[in-house]
Design a protein around this motif. Sequence first.
Motif, short mmCIF file in Angstrom:
data_model
loop_
_atom_site.label_atom_id
_atom_site.label_comp_id
_atom_site.label_asym_id
_atom_site.label_seq_id
_atom_site.Cartn_x
_atom_site.Cartn_y
_atom_site.Cartn_z
N ALA A 186 0.81 -1.22 0.00
CA ALA A 186 0.00 0.00 0.00
C ALA A 186 0.84 1.27 0.00
O ALA A 186 0.31 2.36 0.23
CB ALA A 186 -0.94 -0.01 1.20
N ASP A 187 2.14 1.17 -0.26
CA ASP A 187 3.03 2.33 -0.23
C ASP A 187 2.67 3.29 -1.36
O ASP A 187 2.74 2.94 -2.54
CB ASP A 187 4.49 1.87 -0.39
CG ASP A 187 5.49 2.95 -0.03
OD1 ASP A 187 5.17 4.15 -0.19
OD2 ASP A 187 6.60 2.60 0.40
N SER A 188 2.27 4.52 -1.01
CA SER A 188 1.94 5.53 -2.01
C SER A 188 3.05 6.59 -2.14
O SER A 188 3.01 7.42 -3.04
CB SER A 188 0.62 6.23 -1.65
OG SER A 188 0.70 6.85 -0.38
N VAL A 189 4.04 6.55 -1.24
CA VAL A 189 5.17 7.48 -1.31
C VAL A 189 6.21 6.94 -2.29
O VAL A 189 6.75 7.68 -3.13
CB VAL A 189 5.79 7.69 0.07
CG1 VAL A 189 7.01 8.60 -0.01
CG2 VAL A 189 4.76 8.28 1.03
N VAL A 190 6.50 5.66 -2.18
CA VAL A 190 7.35 4.96 -3.15
C VAL A 190 6.54 3.77 -3.67
O VAL A 190 6.70 2.64 -3.22
CB VAL A 190 8.67 4.49 -2.51
CG1 VAL A 190 9.58 3.82 -3.55
CG2 VAL A 190 9.41 5.66 -1.86
N PRO A 191 5.63 4.02 -4.62
CA PRO A 191 4.80 2.93 -5.12
C PRO A 191 5.64 1.86 -5.81
O PRO A 191 6.70 2.14 -6.37
CB PRO A 191 3.88 3.62 -6.14
CG PRO A 191 3.95 5.08 -5.81
CD PRO A 191 5.31 5.31 -5.26
N LEU A 192 5.16 0.64 -5.77
CA LEU A 192 5.87 -0.45 -6.41
C LEU A 192 6.13 -0.17 -7.89
O LEU A 192 7.16 -0.58 -8.44
CB LEU A 192 5.07 -1.75 -6.26
CG LEU A 192 5.07 -2.39 -4.87
CD1 LEU A 192 3.94 -3.39 -4.74
CD2 LEU A 192 6.42 -3.06 -4.60
N GLU A 193 5.20 0.52 -8.53
CA GLU A 193 5.33 0.78 -9.97
C GLU A 193 6.15 2.03 -10.28
O GLU A 193 6.42 2.31 -11.45
CB GLU A 193 3.94 0.93 -10.60
CG GLU A 193 3.04 -0.28 -10.42
CD GLU A 193 2.38 -0.36 -9.04
OE1 GLU A 193 1.74 -1.39 -8.75
OE2 GLU A 193 2.50 0.61 -8.25
N GLY A 194 6.52 2.79 -9.24
CA GLY A 194 7.23 4.03 -9.44
C GLY A 194 6.28 5.21 -9.63
O GLY A 194 5.07 5.05 -9.74
N ARG A 195 6.84 6.42 -9.66
CA ARG A 195 6.04 7.62 -9.89
C ARG A 195 6.96 8.78 -10.26
O ARG A 195 8.17 8.73 -10.04
CB ARG A 195 5.21 7.99 -8.66
CG ARG A 195 6.04 8.42 -7.45
CD ARG A 195 5.15 8.97 -6.35
NE ARG A 195 5.92 9.35 -5.17
CZ ARG A 195 5.72 10.46 -4.47
NH1 ARG A 195 4.77 11.31 -4.83
NH2 ARG A 195 6.45 10.73 -3.39
#
Length: 291
Positions: free
Chosen positions: A199-208
Motif C-alpha cells: 500500500a506504499d503511495s510514497v514509493v509505489p511499487l510501480e514508481g512515480r
Amino acid sequence: MAGLRARTTALSLAVLAVAGLGWAGRAEAGCGADISGACEVAQGSYHIALPGGAEGTSGAGETMPAVVFLHGYGGSGAGSLNNRRLVHGLTARGYAVIAPDALPRRDGPRSWNFFPGWEGRDEVAFLQGVAEDAASRFDLDRKAMILAGFSAGGFMVNYLACAAPDAFAGYAPIAGGFWRPQPAGCAGEIRLFHSHGWADSVVPLEGRFLGGGRFQQGDIFAGLELWRDTNHCEEYAPDRRWQQGDVLRRRWDCGPGADIEFLLFPEGHRVPDWWPGTVLDWFETPLRGAG
C-alpha cells in the motif's frame, strides 16, 4: 561467507545467553566529551547505539556485527536511533546500529546524494568511511556489516550496492529501489533483502514522477530484475515462495555468495516492527552450497 555466518550466529547466541547481564538492551554511545553526541568523520557525522553493556574499544578481542541504517528524506541519524523498536530489535541480537547523517539538499531537508550526476558529497566514500571509523572506535566487525535504509535511504542502499558491491556483507533496503533511468548494470553480486509495502503511495511499487516530471522513481520489479541478472540467478522464477502471516516472501539462490529475498507486506510507507529480527535471521542463515 560461511565463516561469516558462523561468526555472526555464534556471537548472537552468546549475546542472548548473557542477556541477564545487561547485553540485551541498548546503550547510546558517542564520540568526544558528549556520550550521546555525533561522531565526526571527514565528510560528515554519524550516531551509534551499542548492545547494552558493550562499551566499545574494550580490547577483549571480540568484535560485534553492525547494521548501518540510512534515514529517509528529511530525517537524521539521531532520529533513526529514536525508533526504539528498530534499534532494540537489532541491539538485542548483539548488533550495533550505526546511523549516519545525510546532508541538506540545496539548503533544504537532509537527503542522500544517490542519483548519478547529482552534485554533492560522494556518499559511497562517506558511508564506507563511517563503517571504517565505527569499526575502529567501537570494536565492530567490518566484515559483518549490513547496509540498510528506508525510503531515500533505501534508494541509497541500492545505488551503493550497485557501485561498490563488496563494501558491505549484505544490503537491506526498505521502500527504495532505483530511479529512472536505472543503471544498465551493476559492478558485482550481492546479498539483497528488499522489503516493500503493498500500500506504499510514497514509493509505489510501480514508481512515480517527482518534481513536476523531472524525476521518476523506478519500478521495484524492474530493479529486482537487474539484481537477478547481476547475481547470476539461474531463473527469474524464485527458488522459493512462501507466506508468513500477512507477509509474502520470495527467495532466489544465485551465484556464489549471492542471494535475493523480497518481502511484500500489506502496509504503507513504513519500517515494519518485525523487520529487525527478520533481516538478521536472513543474514545469519548460511547460503545454499556454502561449505
